[in-house]
Scaffold this active site. Sequence first.
Site, PDB file in Angstrom:
ATOM      1  N   ARG A  30      47.574  36.930  33.840  1.00 31.50           N
ATOM      2  CA  ARG A  30      47.155  35.720  34.335  1.00 31.50           C
ATOM      3  C   ARG A  30      47.157  34.725  33.456  1.00 31.50           C
ATOM      4  NH1 ARG A  30      42.358  36.911  37.979  1.00 31.50           N
ATOM      5  NH2 ARG A  30      43.090  38.309  39.201  1.00 31.50           N
ATOM      6  N   ASP A  75      49.483  36.608  44.604  1.00 31.59           N
ATOM      7  CA  ASP A  75      48.283  37.282  44.492  1.00 31.59           C
ATOM      8  C   ASP A  75      48.763  38.764  44.959  1.00 31.59           C
ATOM      9  OD1 ASP A  75      45.334  36.916  43.468  1.00 31.59           O
ATOM     10  OD2 ASP A  75      45.452  38.567  45.184  1.00 31.59           O
ATOM     11  N   TYR A 121      40.197  46.575  48.249  1.00 34.92           N
ATOM     12  CA  TYR A 121      39.668  45.346  48.921  1.00 34.92           C
ATOM     13  C   TYR A 121      39.582  45.592  50.504  1.00 34.92           C
ATOM     14  CZ  TYR A 121      40.195  43.102  44.315  1.00 34.92           C
ATOM     15  OH  TYR A 121      39.931  42.646  43.230  1.00 34.92           O
TER      16      TYR A 121
HETATM   17  O1  CP3 Z   1      49.230  34.521  35.648  1.00 33.46           O
HETATM   18  C1  CP3 Z   1      49.412  35.402  36.649  1.00 33.46           C
HETATM   19  O2  CP3 Z   1      49.190  36.614  35.867  1.00 33.46           O
HETATM   20  C2  CP3 Z   1      50.136  35.429  37.769  1.00 33.46           C
HETATM   21  C3  CP3 Z   1      49.245  35.155  39.183  1.00 33.46           C
HETATM   22  C4  CP3 Z   1      48.397  36.215  39.312  1.00 33.46           C
HETATM   23  C5  CP3 Z   1      47.202  35.818  40.352  1.00 33.46           C
HETATM   24  N1  CP3 Z   1      46.540  36.819  40.695  1.00 33.46           N
HETATM   25  C6  CP3 Z   1      46.737  34.672  40.541  1.00 33.46           C
HETATM   26  C7  CP3 Z   1      45.290  34.344  40.919  1.00 33.46           C
HETATM   27  C8  CP3 Z   1      48.381  37.581  39.541  1.00 33.46           C
HETATM   28  C9  CP3 Z   1      49.287  38.461  38.493  1.00 33.46           C
HETATM   29  C10 CP3 Z   1      47.236  38.323  40.211  1.00 33.46           C
HETATM   30  C11 CP3 Z   1      47.014  39.609  40.528  1.00 33.46           C
HETATM   31  C12 CP3 Z   1      45.794  40.040  41.222  1.00 33.46           C
HETATM   32  N2  CP3 Z   1      44.835  39.396  41.802  1.00 33.46           N
HETATM   33  C13 CP3 Z   1      45.171  41.305  40.585  1.00 33.46           C
HETATM   34  C14 CP3 Z   1      45.647  42.038  39.511  1.00 33.46           C
HETATM   35  C15 CP3 Z   1      45.395  41.691  38.081  1.00 33.46           C
HETATM   36  C16 CP3 Z   1      44.076  41.873  37.795  1.00 33.46           C
HETATM   37  O3  CP3 Z   1      43.618  41.013  37.114  1.00 33.46           O
HETATM   38  O4  CP3 Z   1      43.653  43.015  37.460  1.00 33.46           O
HETATM   39  C17 CP3 Z   1      43.939  41.325  41.245  1.00 33.46           C
HETATM   40  C18 CP3 Z   1      42.872  42.463  41.135  1.00 33.46           C
HETATM   41  C19 CP3 Z   1      43.832  40.143  42.126  1.00 33.46           C
HETATM   42  C20 CP3 Z   1      42.771  39.686  43.107  1.00 33.46           C
HETATM   43  C21 CP3 Z   1      41.930  38.628  42.640  1.00 33.46           C
HETATM   44  N3  CP3 Z   1      42.644  37.503  42.903  1.00 33.46           N
HETATM   45  C22 CP3 Z   1      40.961  38.400  42.153  1.00 33.46           C
HETATM   46  C23 CP3 Z   1      40.070  39.540  41.241  1.00 33.46           C
HETATM   47  C24 CP3 Z   1      40.740  36.827  41.805  1.00 33.46           C
HETATM   48  C25 CP3 Z   1      39.712  35.946  40.939  1.00 33.46           C
HETATM   49  C26 CP3 Z   1      38.773  35.565  41.682  1.00 33.46           C
HETATM   50  C27 CP3 Z   1      38.145  34.491  40.917  1.00 33.46           C
HETATM   51  O5  CP3 Z   1      38.176  33.415  41.392  1.00 33.46           O
HETATM   52  O6  CP3 Z   1      37.535  34.693  39.843  1.00 33.46           O
HETATM   53  C28 CP3 Z   1      41.799  36.160  42.336  1.00 33.46           C
HETATM   54  C29 CP3 Z   1      42.352  35.031  42.477  1.00 33.46           C
HETATM   55  C30 CP3 Z   1      43.281  34.437  41.556  1.00 33.46           C
HETATM   56  N4  CP3 Z   1      44.479  34.834  41.730  1.00 33.46           N
HETATM   57  C31 CP3 Z   1      43.195  33.484  40.588  1.00 33.46           C
HETATM   58  C32 CP3 Z   1      44.713  33.214  40.045  1.00 33.46           C
HETATM   59  C33 CP3 Z   1      45.004  32.347  39.027  1.00 33.46           C
HETATM   60  C34 CP3 Z   1      41.952  32.571  40.348  1.00 33.46           C
HETATM   61  C35 CP3 Z   1      42.071  31.150  40.315  1.00 33.46           C
HETATM   62  C36 CP3 Z   1      42.087  30.368  41.296  1.00 33.46           C
HETATM   63  O7  CP3 Z   1      41.426  30.832  42.534  1.00 33.46           O
HETATM   64  O8  CP3 Z   1      42.721  29.393  41.377  1.00 33.46           O
END
Ligand code: CP3
Length: 349
Positions: free
Chosen positions: A29, A78, A153
Amino acid sequence: MSSRRFEGSDFVRACRGQPHGRVPVWFMRQAGRSLPEYRAVRGDGSILDAIADPDRAAEITLQPVRRYGVDAAILFSDIVVPVHAAGFGMDVVPGTGPVVERPFEARRDLDRLRPLDPGTDTPYVIETVRRAVDVLDVPLIGFAGAPFTVASYLVEGGPSRHHERTKALMLGDEALWHDLMDRLADLAIASLLSQVEAGAAAVQLFDSWAGALSPEQYRRGVAPHSARVLEAVGTTGVPRIHFGVGTGELLDQMGGCGAEVVGVDFRVPIDEARRRVGPGRALQGNLDPAVVLAGEAAACEAARAVLAANGGHPGFVFNLGHGVLPSSDPDVLARVVQLVHDEGDVRTE
Ligand code: CP3
């Protein structure tokens, strides 16, 4: 093939446990809300819209490399993109995470998980990889969600603390569970192969929630499917990283799933993790992301402890034990990168 361009990089060589110059470092992230430049280009609305726009997605992929000087980029995408593109009906809600309109309940729902054709279903992912690889001078890591974490999910309908419906399906209807996991493994394989084909130099399989399972549940219900994904990607020859959170009791099994690198969260020190994973595997981890919030001095002290626990082993990639927290100070993360580069040592014998 462009995915071979970085064979000699510190990151790829560390993944393979080969001698190299500096301890490589990147952060899960690393692209995200902690960066002001991310907030400036991310735009409003679902993150899935930003991901589907290669202009924005490629730029976001590059931002942390510019700012931190990390040794690898990770694709901005994602783990739910393939199921979304296959038409399962999901969104990612800011501050919440992935949510599903109609959760997976019964055998009929398998029809909602048709195979992925990356060229037509996720052309934007391929285009983002190409654009990023074109300009990057470090390897790009492609990724997918592991079948269990994506299944959680779909079955729960959103983020879950105990994953109880998912476990009820796994333990109550094994035949349907394995059919679901088969579909999700196929989606992950198709997506990962398309990313490597487009130029990703390594891949990471995120099984973030696998730590909810007992070793026996993991052995029967999950490991064979993750192993199948990793094996299929193995044909490309790029290094594979297999990561989960709270997986201390699963590290031996994860080490046996086929990946060159096992990701370790912050709960198990690297030297102990190495004993559990066994020889012939590299490790990635494991600075507690929360320590970054404690400020530079605390983060540096903890980063030094991670390096010390690795003891110069060449099969090591420095990372956090989970993703960067949104309230992290980018300056502290930049200082950690510098410290790892300056003070991390790599044994050559
Ligand atoms: O920088 C990186 O690592 C690359 C991008 C990346 C994202 N998601 C972008 C993202 C990666 C590798 C992921 C993987 C991901 N997504 C995982 C596995 C990694 C982990 O953290 O365990 C999981 C479980 C997800 C599912 C997911 N997507 C979650 C839990 C969230 C957060 C929700 C929140 O708003 O707090 C997301 C949204 C998400 N994916 C964001 C980012 C940068 C949040 C920011 C946004 O919405 O702009």
